[in-house]
Motif scaffolding. Structure first.
Motif, PDB file in Angstrom:
ATOM      1  N   SER A  12       0.753  -1.091  -0.014  1.00 43.01           N
ATOM      2  CA  SER A  12      -0.077  -0.082  -0.174  1.00 43.01           C
ATOM      3  C   SER A  12       0.843   1.406  -0.132  1.00 43.01           C
ATOM      4  CB  SER A  12      -0.846   0.110   1.188  1.00 43.01           C
ATOM      5  OG  SER A  12      -1.693  -0.963   1.041  1.00 43.01           O
ATOM      6  N   GLU A  13       1.924   1.174   0.430  1.00 42.00           N
ATOM      7  CA  GLU A  13       2.826   2.188   0.591  1.00 42.00           C
ATOM      8  C   GLU A  13       3.646   2.397  -0.848  1.00 42.00           C
ATOM      9  OE1 GLU A  13       5.867   1.188   4.028  1.00 42.00           O
ATOM     10  OE2 GLU A  13       3.828   2.332   5.343  1.00 42.00           O
ATOM     11  N   ILE A  14       3.699   1.374  -1.458  1.00 43.78           N
ATOM     12  CA  ILE A  14       4.189   1.586  -3.012  1.00 43.78           C
ATOM     13  C   ILE A  14       3.015   2.437  -3.775  1.00 43.78           C
ATOM     14  CG2 ILE A  14       4.692   0.163  -5.023  1.00 43.78           C
ATOM     15  CD1 ILE A  14       7.044  -0.082  -3.013  1.00 43.78           C
ATOM     16  N   VAL A  15       1.799   1.792  -3.366  1.00 44.85           N
ATOM     17  CA  VAL A  15       0.778   2.341  -4.259  1.00 44.85           C
ATOM     18  C   VAL A  15       0.408   3.870  -3.823  1.00 44.85           C
ATOM     19  CG1 VAL A  15      -1.698   2.473  -4.481  1.00 44.85           C
ATOM     20  CG2 VAL A  15      -0.436   0.129  -4.245  1.00 44.85           C
ATOM     21  N   ALA A  16       0.678   4.238  -2.521  1.00 44.02           N
ATOM     22  CA  ALA A  16       0.740   5.678  -2.304  1.00 44.02           C
ATOM     23  C   ALA A  16       1.648   6.598  -3.143  1.00 44.02           C
ATOM     24  CB  ALA A  16       0.754   5.712  -0.739  1.00 44.02           C
ATOM     25  N   SER A  17       2.923   5.826  -3.008  1.00 49.33           N
ATOM     26  CA  SER A  17       3.835   6.576  -3.769  1.00 49.33           C
ATOM     27  C   SER A  17       3.502   6.902  -5.230  1.00 49.33           C
ATOM     28  CB  SER A  17       5.277   5.745  -3.657  1.00 49.33           C
ATOM     29  OG  SER A  17       6.124   6.263  -4.355  1.00 49.33           O
TER      30      SER A  17
END
Ligand code: SAH
Ligand code: SF4
Ligand code: F3S
Length: 476
Positions: free
Chosen positions: A49-54
């Motif tokens: 999810s932190e990759i997606v947020a980026s």
């Protein structure tokens, strides 16, 4: 400020039971559009999810914790057990009213459930606009544009080499002290009960240089603990394409530990068949590699283990545990157990209880077997243990573990530990909470020691509950 105990308990719940919590980031700039993301399942999903947020921030979407102001709602889903999928379906029902109030809002399903159900999701859940599998996150911008133009958008292609190595995750829900770093994706083990090889694809290791630079930069930003994540970290292996040195998991651990003695290193998950002496000896050689191993056993019966395709026997597992205790005498040990797998007899179940009695785990995640469509077990074996038997056996496993967990806490009363402070204690802003090397939560009064979040303190433990050690600072 984030509360540590809540965070830790949530972590455990979420990684295993599929509850959710939403993003807690500050919005750094005025974005025209906003996304809201909820994550379910294991830590790898949270890291994704932190990759997606980026990726979304690059596209001009700011993160929000207020679902009402979101233009894009993403659920990053888990398929590990039936219950995890049911939770997501219930959540989707809840979004119906939001969509009715504002039809322009887009709802996307990411992660393992998206991968498992593919475009069937669009037929089953009419309000879903996007279905995106775990290897397709780079295509999110294009898919969102398609969805904005009124088309349903799906990409569930799995990849043999995607690791998102070059994408700097945007930390969500961060306490600023501890962070998760994905070191590999997928899984090549075919445990017969498990859906992960189908939803996450083939195993691949991430470029070691990108892992080291992510960890160094976390340290420079003030983080003091990294947890290296993979479904089977011990099979990590990576070599530079120009014929560079082969980096095994033990080597990687060592390199990360060398970033700074002030950076704690943890990892999860180890497969009993793959954890090597080299890893154990590396742990022993570096004080900042935490003495804590999550070593899922699944069952104490060799016959059941064989049907599960775990590729080790009860004796092999017990030898591994003995070896860990030999090399790392004060190592914390945790496990996963499944009750009521296909054909499990009362005798098999007793083997599991006896194995737990031997290992005396500090922490355990315990489940009853949930058949997953398409897995080897679903195709080969009958899910023939009645639900009430599964539940009763699980209850016996849970009760026994509770005794062991309490004993494990009581054993630490009177000892002194180095604790990394992660934030205020749940109960009082006058007390700090952190964890010791063995991953146990330690709470102690702040006093006049001038300590801050991210500092290490020496804490003497005078009492405990079943989940927390209570102490006082002796020095720092
Ligand atoms: N890669 C890790 C585990 C990932 S899944 C490992 O190999 O240990 C986390 C845990 O969920 C597993 O260890 C197992 O205990 C549990 N689990 C997986 N599939 C399950 C199923 N079908 N029913 C019940 N529990 C399951
Ligand atoms: Fe699933 Fe087994 Fe892979 Fe773990 S090692 S993710 S349990 S297949
Ligand atoms: Fe669940 Fe997928 Fe993780 S099935 S446990 S989110 S790899």
């Amino acid at each position: 400020m984030l509360n540590l105990e809540v965070l830790i308990n949530k972590e455990h719940d979420e990684s295993r039971q599929g509850e959710a919590f939403s993003t807690q980031v500050q919005i750094p700039a005025p974005y025209a559009k906003h996304f809201y993301i909820e994550s379910y399942g294991c830590q790898m999903n949270f890291a994704d999810s932190e990759i997606v947020a980026s990726i979304l921030q690059q596209e001009g979407f700011g993160a929000t914790t207020n679902i009402q102001e979101a233009d894009l709602i993403f659920l990053n889903t888990c398929s590990i057990r039936e219950k995890a999928e049911q939770t997501v379906r219930n959540r989707l029902q809840h979004f119906k009213s939001l969509k009715e109030a504002n039809p322009a809002v887009l709802v996307g399903v990411l992660g393992c459930m998206a991968e498992r159900l593919k475009s069937k999701f669009l037929e089953e859940e009419k309000l879903v606009d996007l279905v995106i599998g775990p290897d397709a996150y780079r295509t999110i911008p294009g898919l969102v544009r398609e969805a904005e133009a009124g088309q349903k958008a799906v990409n569930v292609l799995l990849s043999r080499d995607e690791t998102y190595a070059d994408i700097s995750p945007v930390r969500l829900n961060s306490n600023g002290v501890t962070a998760f770093v994905s070191i590999m994706r997928g899984c090549n083990n075919m445990c017969s009960f498990c859906v992960v090889p189908f939803t996450r694809g083939r195993e691949r290791s991430r470029d070691a240089c990108s892992i080291l630079s992510e960890c160094s930069s976390l340290f420079d930003q003030g983080y003091r603990e990294v947890t290296l994540l993979g479904q089977n970290v011990d099979s990590y292996n990576w070599a530079d394409k120009n014929g560079g040195e082969l980096i095994t998991f033990a080597k990687l651990l060592e390199r990360v530990a060398q970033i700074s003695p002030l950076l704690r290193v943890r990892f999860s998950t180890s497969h009993p068949k793959d954890i090597t002496d080299e890893v154990l000896l590396t742990m022993a050689a570096y004080e900042n590699i935490c003495n804590y191993i999550h070593l899922p056993v699944q069952s104490g019966s060799t016959r059941v283990l064989q049907m599960m395709n775990r590729t080790y026997t009860r004796e092999w597992y017990l030898n591994k545990v003995d070896r860990i205790r030999q090399i790392l005498p004060d190592c914390g040990l945790s496990t996963d157990v499944i009750a009521g797998f296909c054909s499990e007899t009362e005798e098999d179940h007793q083997f599991t209880l006896a194995l737990m009695e031997h290992c005396k785990y500090d922490l355990a995640y315990m489940f009853f077997y949930s058949e997953r469509p398409g897995t080897l077990a679903a195709r080969r074996y009958k899910d023939d243990v009645p639900e009430e038997v599964k539940k009763r056996r699980l209850q016996e496993i849970v009760s026994l573990h509770r005794e062991h967990a309490l004993q494990s806490m009581q054993k630490d009363v009177g000892k002194t530990f180095t604790v990394l402070i992660e934030g205020d204690s749940k109960r009082s802003a006058q007390a700090w909470a952190g964890r010791n090397d063995q991953n146990k939560i330690v709470v102690f009064p702040k006093g006049e020691h001038g300590l801050r979040k991210g500092d290490y303190a020496r804490v003497h433990v005078y009492d405990c509950t079943s989940a927390t050690l209570l102490g006082n600072v002796v020095s720092h």
